[in-house]
Design a protein around this motif. Structure first.
Motif, mmCIF file in Angstrom:
data_model
loop_
_atom_site.group_PDB
_atom_site.id
_atom_site.type_symbol
_atom_site.label_atom_id
_atom_site.label_comp_id
_atom_site.label_asym_id
_atom_site.label_seq_id
_atom_site.Cartn_x
_atom_site.Cartn_y
_atom_site.Cartn_z
ATOM 1 N N ILE A 82 0.848 -1.206 0.000
ATOM 2 C CA ILE A 82 0.000 0.000 0.000
ATOM 3 C C ILE A 82 0.880 1.251 0.000
ATOM 4 C CG2 ILE A 82 -1.805 1.239 1.244
ATOM 5 C CD1 ILE A 82 -2.556 -1.566 2.489
ATOM 6 N N TYR A 83 1.812 1.326 0.935
ATOM 7 C CA TYR A 83 2.769 2.432 0.981
ATOM 8 C C TYR A 83 4.179 1.895 0.787
ATOM 9 C CZ TYR A 83 -0.834 5.492 2.874
ATOM 10 O OH TYR A 83 -1.965 6.247 3.048
ATOM 11 N N ALA B 153 7.868 -1.424 3.253
ATOM 12 C CA ALA B 153 6.537 -1.050 2.779
ATOM 13 C C ALA B 153 5.513 -1.451 3.821
ATOM 14 C CB ALA B 153 6.244 -1.735 1.444
ATOM 15 N N VAL B 154 4.369 -0.763 3.756
ATOM 16 C CA VAL B 154 3.195 -1.176 4.522
ATOM 17 C C VAL B 154 2.261 -1.869 3.545
ATOM 18 C CG1 VAL B 154 1.087 -0.325 5.635
ATOM 19 C CG2 VAL B 154 3.332 0.588 6.306
ATOM 20 N N GLU C 181 1.719 9.313 -5.640
ATOM 21 C CA GLU C 181 0.832 8.162 -5.841
ATOM 22 C C GLU C 181 1.171 7.362 -7.084
ATOM 23 O OE1 GLU C 181 -3.270 9.010 -5.107
ATOM 24 O OE2 GLU C 181 -2.770 9.818 -3.120
ATOM 25 N N ARG C 182 2.415 7.476 -7.551
ATOM 26 C CA ARG C 182 2.795 6.758 -8.769
ATOM 27 C C ARG C 182 4.054 5.945 -8.500
ATOM 28 N NH1 ARG C 182 4.937 10.027 -12.200
ATOM 29 N NH2 ARG C 182 4.442 8.887 -14.120
ATOM 30 N N ILE C 183 4.034 4.677 -8.795
ATOM 31 C CA ILE C 183 5.216 3.846 -8.607
ATOM 32 C C ILE C 183 6.354 4.342 -9.499
ATOM 33 C CG2 ILE C 183 4.681 2.043 -10.328
ATOM 34 C CD1 ILE C 183 5.602 -0.026 -8.152
ATOM 35 N N GLU C 184 6.003 5.042 -10.573
ATOM 36 C CA GLU C 184 7.008 5.601 -11.488
ATOM 37 C C GLU C 184 7.846 6.691 -10.807
ATOM 38 O OE1 GLU C 184 3.809 5.223 -12.144
ATOM 39 O OE2 GLU C 184 3.750 3.802 -13.826
ATOM 40 N N ILE D 242 5.372 6.422 -1.239
ATOM 41 C CA ILE D 242 4.631 6.285 -2.497
ATOM 42 C C ILE D 242 3.421 5.393 -2.209
ATOM 43 C CG2 ILE D 242 4.721 5.457 -4.874
ATOM 44 C CD1 ILE D 242 7.789 6.104 -4.733
ATOM 45 N N TYR D 243 2.248 5.973 -2.444
ATOM 46 C CA TYR D 243 1.005 5.247 -2.188
ATOM 47 C C TYR D 243 0.607 4.512 -3.454
ATOM 48 C CZ TYR D 243 -3.942 4.387 -1.391
ATOM 49 O OH TYR D 243 -5.169 3.785 -1.270
#
Lengths: 345, 345
Positions: B53-54, B85-86, B319-322, B342-343
């Protein structure tokens, strides 16, 4: 009863003194000092008069003589050089200091010293060991070796302990204390002769001449799992190299910086903070005078080991006060063999 | 109940991953990474599947990506970048890990991670705080701030605590913890904006922009009796300067070395061993993963302070893995405001 060098009492006649004449920037040299003669002082209420028997020569005197930041005020120019000594009380106007008593303390490079309570480092039990011992093995050198190693080095049985100045007055005891606590000791020293002495007399498992050895390679081979405790009296490149051979969780005891001859201008070296971080080192500075309450415990343990034959010590004693001015420089040049003292009893 | 970003469960479709494509020598740059897509893996016995998630962005990732000696093995080239990460468990073949549970752990920069017990850093009680908190305030940043300060910094009420990276994810909490323990906090950070934030939000008594301030003079004025605790995340010249302003008996907590961009070739700086000695410093490296047994205590204390309004925290969430590949570099450039996440829930 003590059978060594107990001076016959004689009436004071003159007080020879080694004065600090110039402020040294680097290692104090013979010509930074002057010999002088003064009248023997007379104690007033609360004071006592000590007749010095053994004058101590210590690497720390460099720092005491300099004006740069240190843990103590610099010695005043024209005053007797600050020094530790073993002496006997020859007159006392102090309630709890008796004439005839032997003391170890801040009595400076001179025949006679007027002193007060705060100048005493330890009261000597002359039945415990020869008088000279109280200026070395049972003085700041031995107590430093014991307390710095145990309180900051926290050695565990099986640990590898590295010692710089392996054959010096402190280092020669660190290895033996480490051995008595079940550790391996590796020594670094400045000549092949001292390497041999370190192994034969001071219980080093391995020792190297840092002037000729490839230190990086030697330490890699000597401590393949890393160094757990580094008892450092030198600083400089030896420190930079050893720090990179520390085991995770290793402890560095910073007890001296003998390899760096001057701090003005500030010298540079490898940055060490990443090693402190990634190896989770604990790097601590040790000054013996912070630890006075623990002296009796340390002296007790050292004296027991001495009686049991578990500690060997060497002394390098001359008998002329005129030898004092060059003695600090000679220590830094590594010319001494064991604890350097001047007997003037 | 937690009211933040709890993702609706959806069946896995694809697993986006940020792979380490090149071995960085200095700070990892965007082009050291590659985005890729793989099939969502299926857990076997003893494993579970986490949906992230995060994703956390941490300065320590620099060290994990490099090949130089660190406290962990370097990330393999072509593998997902090691990251905390969460996430939520979406499938489990592990006896004591339940589907639906929230975890904080080594789940890397990707949508889905197959994990085992040893990958869990903490099990999340979502009623305690927003989910994102468990990657920062109640994750390695907060727990590091608390445990490194208390165990290695050993602050006493009235002490002066200096913090480099004052407005960072760790530093912004160190000052507040120090304040909660009755200490004064002085902060160093890289812009005037952050100086203002440090004082207004993070309870610094004083803060300085190290890029423009005369640091030597600032610290002399800010800590006339010396610095008792230096919580250092930067190393480099800031460390060299601060070390010379430490009080006798001061503690340096080496928690990061953000100011030194590369360690190859080895950089040089002022020799610091004389300061360690004469100031009797205690300079210790801290790596949070050595202290896992103390996490529950730390999380408990931090969560209480949070509930009582005694801790403020900031998050910088995209909010983008990029955004991941350039995020470590941006941290080192100080572009983040608070904990960088990063969400991707």
């Amino acid at each position: 009863m003590n059978q060594h060098h107990v001076p016959a009492f004689s009436l004071p006649t003159q007080n020879r003194q080694v004065l600090l004449a110039k402020r040294p920037v680097a290692i104090p040299q013979a010509d930074d000092f002057e010999l002088d003669t003064a009248a023997v002082p007379v104690p007033v209420n609360g004071e006592f008069l000590v007749r010095n028997i053994y004058l101590s020569v210590d690497p720390a005197q460099r720092g005491w003589a300099q004006s740069a930041m240190n843990y103590s005020e610099p010695v005043e120019l024209g005053s007797p050089m600050r020094a530790l000594a073993v002496g006997q009380v020859v007159d006392s106007l102090h309630d709890s200091v008796q004439k005839g008593e032997y003391l170890y303390g801040w009595f400076n490079w001179q025949d006679y010293c007027i002193a007060r309570s705060e100048h005493i480092l330890s009261r000597i039990d002359p039945g415990l060991a020869p008088l000279s011992c109280f200026a070395g093995l049972l003085g700041i050198n031995g107590v430093t070796a014991y307390l710095a190693l145990t309180s900051l080095g926290r050695p565990q049985a099986g640990d590898t302990v590295l010692v710089s100045t392996a054959a010096g007055a402190v280092g020669s005891l660190v290895s033996q204390i480490a051995h008595n606590l079940g550790c391996r000791a590796i020594g670094l020293t400045g000549s092949d002769d001292k390497v041999a002495v370190a192994i034969e007399r001071y219980h080093y498992d391995l020792a190297y001449n840092y002037r000729t050895a490839d230190l990086d390679q030697a330490l890699t081979e000597a401590a393949p799992d890393g160094i757990n405790v580094f008892f450092d009296n030198t600083g400089g490149e030896i420190l930079d190299t050893a720090l990179r051979k520390m085991a995770v969780g290793g402890r560095i005891v910073q007890c001296g910086t003998a390899a760096v001859s001057t701090w003005q201008p500030p010298p540079t070296g490898l940055r060490n903070e990443r090693e402190v971080l990634t190896r989770r080192l604990s790097w601590n500075g040790f000054v013996i005078f912070d630890h006075m309450p623990k002296w009796p415990e340390a002296i007790g343990t050292l004296a027991s080991w001495l009686r049991e034959g578990k500690l060997h010590y060497d002394e390098d004693i001359s008998e002329r006060i005129e030898d004092a001015p060059s003695a600090i420089d000679e220590l830094y040049l590594g010319k001494n063999r064991g604890k350097r003292l001047i007997y003037i009893g």
